[in-house]
Design an enzyme around this catalytic site. Sequence first.
Site, mmCIF file in Angstrom:
data_model
loop_
_atom_site.group_PDB
_atom_site.id
_atom_site.type_symbol
_atom_site.label_atom_id
_atom_site.label_comp_id
_atom_site.label_asym_id
_atom_site.label_seq_id
_atom_site.Cartn_x
_atom_site.Cartn_y
_atom_site.Cartn_z
ATOM 1 N N CYS A 1 46.283 35.550 38.027
ATOM 2 C CA CYS A 1 46.279 37.014 37.907
ATOM 3 C C CYS A 1 44.934 37.510 37.383
ATOM 4 O O CYS A 1 44.463 38.573 37.763
ATOM 5 C CB CYS A 1 47.399 37.467 36.980
ATOM 6 S SG CYS A 1 49.050 37.235 37.659
ATOM 7 N N CYS B 1 31.318 34.109 39.061
ATOM 8 C CA CYS B 1 32.491 34.937 39.359
ATOM 9 C C CYS B 1 32.975 35.522 38.037
ATOM 10 O O CYS B 1 32.156 35.761 37.141
ATOM 11 C CB CYS B 1 33.575 34.127 40.065
ATOM 12 S SG CYS B 1 34.250 32.766 39.079
#
Length: 392
Positions: free
Chosen positions: A203, A350
């Site tokens: 998530c 990232c």
Amino acid sequence: MRISLPPLVEPAGELTRDEVARYSRHLIIPDLGTDGQKRLKNARVLVIGAGGLGAPTLLYLAAAGVGTLGIVDFDVVDESNLQRQIIHGTADVGRSKAQSARDSIAAINPLVQVRLHEVRLDAGNAVELFGQYDLILDGTDNFATRYLVNDAAVLAGKPYVWGSIYRFEGQVSVFWEDAPDGRGLNYRDLYPEPPPPGLVPSCAEGGVLGIVCASIASVMGTEAIKLITGIGEPLLGRLMIYDALEMSYRTITVRKDPSEAFRPRITELVDYEAFCGGVPDATAPDSAITPRELRALLDSGANLALIDVREQVEWDINHIEGAQLIPNSSISSGEGLAKLPHDRKAVLYCKTGVRSAEALAAAKKAGFTDVVHLQGGIVAWAQQMQPDMVMY
């Protein structure tokens, strides 16, 4: 034809006057009634994680009158949790999730006993811990813990309800290797092997619509109540799939492989991090760079390409100055590889390092040699180098 299971829990003694008043809407349901409520009162349910799925499940099980709720969580409440983890409030940021959840449960139903297990669930404590409860609920978001929960539940002889969420979708099922009448199944019957590392983002990496947690958690809680009381047909042998955008629920049948060769018995717990694997080359000493090392390279004027492998929506929130956006999705498909430089060092990053490690592996496989990724991603960069950066 509906196929029920025997009630998982024996009924407690008499309900008190206060309990009759509190649970009256349960007591007048013929299928549940006083007997079912007494079983709920006697039940001991362990919830793994007071997070996106654990939070609403805990609230509803507490309201329903489950007598003992155990919570396994060693994390603290972060501001980003509040969008979906409704058992916590703004004032709880920085607090223990387990303790915050306990206080919320007490405010809803002081008749419920709450046991806190503020430890990391591992192969050394899982089986013994599961043995203290009648039923396990697993809403964790990583495959290593999911396989650990499954195998520990098998060894402890316990049923468990499993749920997962991602963006607008969710899944729920019930697993119980020792279920009566030969109906036993476990998580490995659905997923015999974990997916390749990095293929299924968490998530934190991929996002989730907060209210989807409530939809999946409500099904998980319903399955728990059905198992405890023996009413209805549980999701044992079925996988429920929910799509919020289509507003559709569908179920598919899950069967165990009749061949023992393809369905080995679970006899012990293993190293689940190793079982679920790591991204190739991602942990090699020459494959990663720390935020401080990156800062030094940028300050020195080194000729390098800083590549952000997140998605455009994340780039729009924040990014490191001087970076170029090449999403990992395009690198994985091969299209983005053509945009990586061959004439200078490339530093990939990232959010937390998961997708950049995957992109790094793809780049090295394609023949790029002077490429590294940023340890901890932009989260680590913000914490160490740019604390005023907006974070998500």
